[in-house]
Design an enzyme around this catalytic site. Structure first.
Site, PDB file in Angstrom:
ATOM      1  CB  ALA A  67      -0.891  -0.004   1.227  1.00 44.82           C
ATOM      2  N   GLY A 114       0.481  -5.118   1.576  1.00 40.17           N
ATOM      3  CA  GLY A 114      -0.699  -5.452   0.773  1.00 40.17           C
ATOM      4  C   GLY A 114      -0.343  -6.220  -0.488  1.00 40.17           C
ATOM      5  CD  GLU A 117      -1.934  -7.920   4.067  1.00 38.39           C
ATOM      6  OE1 GLU A 117      -1.657  -6.745   3.746  1.00 38.39           O
ATOM      7  OE2 GLU A 117      -2.645  -8.213   5.033  1.00 38.39           O
ATOM      8  CD  GLU A 137       1.317  -5.215   6.224  1.00 33.08           C
ATOM      9  OE1 GLU A 137       2.222  -5.950   6.666  1.00 33.08           O
ATOM     10  OE2 GLU A 137       0.631  -5.513   5.231  1.00 33.08           O
TER      11      GLU A 137
HETATM   12  C1  LIG Z   1      -2.889  -2.546   3.976  1.00 30.69           C
HETATM   13  C2  LIG Z   1      -1.517  -3.136   3.940  1.00 30.69           C
HETATM   14  O1  LIG Z   1      -1.545  -4.237   4.816  1.00 30.69           O
HETATM   15  C3  LIG Z   1      -0.526  -2.106   4.344  1.00 30.69           C
HETATM   16  C4  LIG Z   1       0.767  -2.072   3.535  1.00 30.69           C
HETATM   17  O2  LIG Z   1       0.873  -2.563   2.457  1.00 30.69           O
HETATM   18  S1  LIG Z   1       2.074  -1.251   4.265  1.00 30.69           S
HETATM   19  C5  LIG Z   1       3.296  -1.077   3.011  1.00 30.69           C
HETATM   20  C6  LIG Z   1       4.252  -2.214   2.951  1.00 30.69           C
HETATM   21  N1  LIG Z   1       5.301  -1.929   2.014  1.00 30.69           N
HETATM   22  C7  LIG Z   1       6.600  -1.718   2.371  1.00 30.69           C
HETATM   23  O3  LIG Z   1       6.964  -1.792   3.522  1.00 30.69           O
HETATM   24  C8  LIG Z   1       7.572  -1.401   1.269  1.00 30.69           C
HETATM   25  C9  LIG Z   1       8.349  -0.133   1.540  1.00 30.69           C
HETATM   26  N2  LIG Z   1       9.291   0.133   0.476  1.00 30.69           N
HETATM   27  C10 LIG Z   1      10.549  -0.375   0.473  1.00 30.69           C
HETATM   28  O4  LIG Z   1      10.967  -1.075   1.353  1.00 30.69           O
HETATM   29  C11 LIG Z   1      11.447  -0.023  -0.682  1.00 30.69           C
HETATM   30  O5  LIG Z   1      10.896   1.090  -1.332  1.00 30.69           O
HETATM   31  C12 LIG Z   1      11.608  -1.160  -1.717  1.00 30.69           C
HETATM   32  C13 LIG Z   1      12.545  -2.228  -1.128  1.00 30.69           C
HETATM   33  C14 LIG Z   1      10.286  -1.775  -2.073  1.00 30.69           C
HETATM   34  C15 LIG Z   1      12.225  -0.631  -3.027  1.00 30.69           C
HETATM   35  O6  LIG Z   1      13.422   0.016  -2.749  1.00 30.69           O
HETATM   36  P1  LIG Z   1      14.123   0.899  -3.908  1.00 30.69           P
HETATM   37  O7  LIG Z   1      14.125   0.113  -5.175  1.00 30.69           O
HETATM   38  O8  LIG Z   1      15.415   1.370  -3.349  1.00 30.69           O
HETATM   39  O9  LIG Z   1      13.151   2.089  -4.168  1.00 30.69           O
HETATM   40  P2  LIG Z   1      12.869   3.321  -3.204  1.00 30.69           P
HETATM   41  O10 LIG Z   1      13.774   4.425  -3.585  1.00 30.69           O
HETATM   42  O11 LIG Z   1      12.859   2.889  -1.810  1.00 30.69           O
HETATM   43  O12 LIG Z   1      11.370   3.646  -3.617  1.00 30.69           O
HETATM   44  C16 LIG Z   1      11.019   4.397  -4.777  1.00 30.69           C
HETATM   45  C17 LIG Z   1      10.063   5.488  -4.349  1.00 30.69           C
HETATM   46  O13 LIG Z   1       8.859   4.904  -3.842  1.00 30.69           O
HETATM   47  C18 LIG Z   1       8.588   5.366  -2.518  1.00 30.69           C
HETATM   48  N3  LIG Z   1       7.965   4.249  -1.799  1.00 30.69           N
HETATM   49  C19 LIG Z   1       8.478   3.016  -1.597  1.00 30.69           C
HETATM   50  N4  LIG Z   1       7.591   2.244  -0.942  1.00 30.69           N
HETATM   51  C20 LIG Z   1       6.494   3.018  -0.721  1.00 30.69           C
HETATM   52  C21 LIG Z   1       5.242   2.783  -0.091  1.00 30.69           C
HETATM   53  N5  LIG Z   1       4.896   1.589   0.411  1.00 30.69           N
HETATM   54  N6  LIG Z   1       4.379   3.825  -0.032  1.00 30.69           N
HETATM   55  C22 LIG Z   1       4.669   5.030  -0.577  1.00 30.69           C
HETATM   56  N7  LIG Z   1       5.845   5.295  -1.201  1.00 30.69           N
HETATM   57  C23 LIG Z   1       6.745   4.297  -1.275  1.00 30.69           C
HETATM   58  C24 LIG Z   1       9.975   5.730  -1.979  1.00 30.69           C
HETATM   59  O14 LIG Z   1       9.886   6.629  -0.915  1.00 30.69           O
HETATM   60  C25 LIG Z   1      10.611   6.338  -3.212  1.00 30.69           C
HETATM   61  O15 LIG Z   1      10.090   7.645  -3.373  1.00 30.69           O
HETATM   62  P3  LIG Z   1      10.980   8.814  -4.065  1.00 30.69           P
HETATM   63  O16 LIG Z   1      11.361   8.302  -5.416  1.00 30.69           O
HETATM   64  O17 LIG Z   1      10.081   9.979  -4.065  1.00 30.69           O
HETATM   65  O18 LIG Z   1      12.163   8.961  -3.179  1.00 30.69           O
END
Ligand SMILES: C[C@H](O)CC(=O)SCCNC(=O)CCNC(=O)[C@H](O)C(C)(C)COP(=O)(O)OP(=O)(O)OC[C@H]1O[C@@H](n2cnc3c(N)ncnc32)[C@H](O)[C@@H]1OP(=O)(O)O
Length: 722
Positions: A67, A114, A117, A137
């Site tokens: 998400a 998500g 999931e 999360e």
């Molecule tokens: C309802 C559900 O249960 C809730 C959820 O899904 S919670 C979300 C779970 N997702 C995560 O934890 C993933 C978080 N992201 C990451 O760990 C890393 O971005 C990654 C390993 C996927 C990729 O890394 P990498 O290739 O280096 O790209 P990275 O530079 O981090 O990300 C690219 C851009 O996307 C953004 N981004 C990454 N994940 C994001 C997310 N989940 N939400 C919003 N923005 C996100 C980054 O901040 C970055 O923004 P920028 O270009 O403006 O700086």
């Protein structure tokens, strides 16, 4: 006209397999639009006669990073598609998982939150070995909200699921296969075809059609499950006593086991709705983006400069810091030379490095083979003979200006022209250190935090003369040794120690005036710091505390609180934990206990300082202690911002969390200051400064923001090269 937002693409092959591609680059985040589009694609495919089975894949070799966390903490509006249970139950469970045609997830790249999931609700998961999977999360103060709390335990068993969810653990496809989280591994170029065949095999009954939500064979019997859940509860309470969302998550998992998975899904949806509005969630989301922002340094990382190759690194000094730094570089696969001044110190230093690495191997963080390889990269020396091809030197000798000046002058003689000279000083101005050299463009600060092999922060200090190339090189090195680098300007104490010097000073000021040492430490640990200021002083050692304190006394005499307490204790041969006597007494296992004799030193210090004891201070509440210790830190952080020493306020948040252990769930020092409110902080500081003097006086930056009621750090400045 209604805007059509297409975030998934359905293509049906001649084999009857429909491929649904999630197309929301760069990371295929699953926004509500993506979900709606995915729902539509699945419904269409299920209706079509030419589709026998489905495969879900992400565009550009990335399944989905989950998400969009920027939406957390914001109002969700009243749209039907965000109603409770719509995504998790109506879509993921009743449309995707309950589809009349088998669905296979083909996972490459990230499958987080998500994203994972969705994959968990598919009937099979095929991944590449390098794919990254995790329910991350909890790291954002929420819980898996699309059925992850119910499906993961049913796929991998409760203990493994709890470990993954509670620690926001990320697994490679290879490790996910071992757990049973994915069903098979395929190389990237064959991922889609393997997934296609697997889907058709399910249609033809050659492979099982698994509905994770109702899978029971991996789930422990109820009584056993309860024991496991209770153990997880007590671990969560111990690890993060101030946080409730891990406990809520465990309750939700339990609900599914006790009352059935559908009931668990409803409880999960309700919990998500609550948690995504919480202050903890806002703080942790801020922390996530603040950490990513450190990678972007205006005028540095946006220039077209490529980092040069750094192969050989020399560390000067094999003490606690030097050996920790050497360990960090060895773990990053660098050739490391450790230099000491005599045989005895050298062998002690090398032994420390070896012990650090062995402890890594013992904990399973590196394999035995890796341990051998890494040890072969280490060399101990007593002179500069082998420095002629060194690319980077990190000086970690005693905090003595003239010694450091001599060391840097020597380095200039023995090292090649391109070699970078970094000092690990924690507070001495770098211009002073480099005064006797002609290569100030190659000098910068590389401030590690103890224990350097573990602490995730590297504070990089640029001076007015540090070249951009040198900065780019060190930033690249920091990535390789897995540190988060925060670049700051040059000044006494730099950003981290300068921000926090008023923290220990406020603590001593308070005890000299009547507060209790152990009560202060308790209040600060309850707030979420790893330890209180007095326990920390014991750990660091009184000699170091006095040496760095003298830098602040010299530089900021008008506002430093000068206490005689530590010098008095030192006179009595108390040096902190190393002598097993400091503010606490230490047993042979380094367990600390309060020392009743401490009163005598406090009373002596009071007499010398001629302070008036205020009995009210012995009755300070935990909240008042936190305010009196941390508001001066916010105040100093404001000075750092005003002077442009930090590029942006969020860098100070990261520095405070990763360098000093300020709780991430409070967002970092400036974020927390804004949460409390600059007006309140300023007024409290003003009140205290009337009673206790200039130490508490709010700085003009804080006063201005308090008057205008603007958040601290909203203006962006470039890190000064003071
Ligand atoms: C309802 C559900 O249960 C809730 C959820 O899904 S919670 C979300 C779970 N997702 C995560 O934890 C993933 C978080 N992201 C990451 O760990 C890393 O971005 C990654 C390993 C996927 C990729 O890394 P990498 O290739 O280096 O790209 P990275 O530079 O981090 O990300 C690219 C851009 O996307 C953004 N981004 C990454 N994940 C994001 C997310 N989940 N939400 C919003 N923005 C996100 C980054 O901040 C970055 O923004 P920028 O270009 O403006 O700086």
């Amino acid at each position: 006209m209604e805007k059509t937002i297409k975030k998934t693409v359905l293509e049906v092959g001649a084999d009857g397999v429909g491929i649904i591609t999630i197309v929301n680059p760069p990371l295929n985040l699953v926004s509500v639009d993506v979900f709606l589009s995915l729902k539509k694609s699945i419904e269409e495919a299920v209706q079509r006669d030419d589709v026998k089975a489905l495969v879900i894949i992400g565009s550009q070799n990335k399944f989905s990073a989950g998400a969009d966390v920027t939406t957390f903490g914001k109002s969700q509006g009243k749209k039907a598609h965000t109603e409770l249970g719509f995504l998790s139950i109506e879509f993921v469970t009743d449309t995707l998982e309950a589809a009349r045609k088998p669905i296979v997830a083909a996972i490459d790249g990230p499958a987080f939150g998500g994203g994972l999931e969705i994959a968990l609700a598919c009937h099979t998961r095929i991944s590449t070995s390098a794919a990254q999977l995790g329910l991350t999360e909890l790291q954002y103060g929420i819980l898996p909200g699309l059925g992850g709390t119910q499906r993961l335990p049913r796929l991998v068993g409760l203990p493994k699921a709890l470990e993954m969810i509670m620690m926001s653990k990320r697994l490679s496809g290879k490790d996910a296969l071992k757990l049973g989280l994915v069903d098979a591994i395929a190389p990237r170029d064959k991922l889609l075809s393997v997934a296609r065949h697997w889907a058709l095999d399910i249609v033809d009954y050659r492979r099982p059609w698994v509905v994770s939500l109702y899978k029971n064979d991996r789930l422990e019997p109820l009584a056993e499950a309860r024991i496991i859940l209770n153990l997880a509860r007590s671990q969560a309470r111990e690890r993060t006593p101030n946080l409730t969302h891990p406990l809520v998550c465990i309750d939700v998992i339990e609900e599914g086991i006790v009352a059935g998975p559908r009931s668990g899904l409803w409880k999960e949806a309700e919990a998500l709705l609550q948690l995504r509005q919480s202050d903890t969630c806002k703080a942790l989301v801020h922390f996530f983006f603040a950490q990513r922002a450190t990678l972007k340094i205006p005028g540095v990382t946006d220039m077209v400069l490529s980092p040069r190759n750094i192969n050989k690194v020399a560390i000067l000094g094999g003490g606690l810091m030097g050996s920790g730094i050497a360990t960090a570089f060895l773990l990053g696969n660098y050739h490391v030379i450790l230099k000491e001044v005599d045989h005895h110190l050298l062998s002690a230093g090398l032994d420390r490095v070896k012990a650090n690495l062995q402890s890594h191997a013992k904990k399973g963080k590196i394999t035995k083979d890796k341990l051998e390889t890494v040890l072969s990269l280490l060399k101990g020396v007593l002179d500069y003979d082998s420095f002629k091809d060194v690319d980077l030197v990190i000086e970690a000798v005693l905090e003595d200006v003239s010694l450091k000046q001599q060391v840097f002058a020597d380095l200039e003689k023995y090292c090649p022209q391109h070699c970078i000279f970094a000092s690990n000083t924690s507070s001495i101005n770098l211009d002073k250190i480099g005064e006797k050299t002609k290569c100030q463009n190659r000098i910068l600060g590389a401030h590690f935090f103890s224990p350097a092999q573990f602490m995730p922060l590297l504070e990089i200090i640029r001076t007015e003369r540090t070249s951009l190339q040198v900065l780019v090189d060190l930033l690249n090195v920091s990535k390789k040794i897995k540190k988060t680098a925060v670049v700051v300007g040059n000044c006494t104490g730099f950003a981290v120690n300068r921000m926090f010097f008023p923290f220990s000073q406020a603590a001593t000021l308070l005890i000299e005036r009547g507060a209790d040492i152990y009560q202060i430490d308790q209040a600060i640990t309850n707030f979420g710091m790893p330890m209180g200021p007095f326990r920390l002083a014991d750990l660091v050692g009184f000699r170091v505390a006095i040496a760095s304190g003298s830098q602040y006394i010299e530089k900021f005499p008008e506002r430093v609180y000068k206490s005689y307490l530590i010098p008095l204790m030192l006179e009595d041969k108390r040096e902190g934990q190393s002598t097993r006597k400091g503010f606490y007494l230490y047993d042979e296992k380094r367990k600390a206990s309060p020392d009743p004799e401490i009163v005598k030193f406090v009373e002596k210090a009071r007499i010398i300082s001629q302070v008036i004891v205020n009995p009210q201070l012995s009755r300070l509440s935990a909240g008042e202690i936190v305010e009196m210790l941390f508001f001066p830190v916010v105040n100093e952080a404001c000075r750092i911002l005003a002077e442009g020493v930090a590029i942006r306020a969020s860098d100070l948040d990261i520095a405070s969390v990763l360098g000093r252990g300020f709780p991430a769930y409070r967002g970092g020092i400036i974020f927390w200051g804004n949460f409390i409110g600059s007006r309140y902080i300023c007024s409290r500081l003003e009140d205290w400064s009337k009673v206790y003097g200039k130490f508490f006086e709010p700085c003009p930056y804080l006063v201005e923001h308090a008057m205008n009621e603007t958040p601290l750090g909203t203006e962006t400045k470039h890190a000064s090269r003071l």
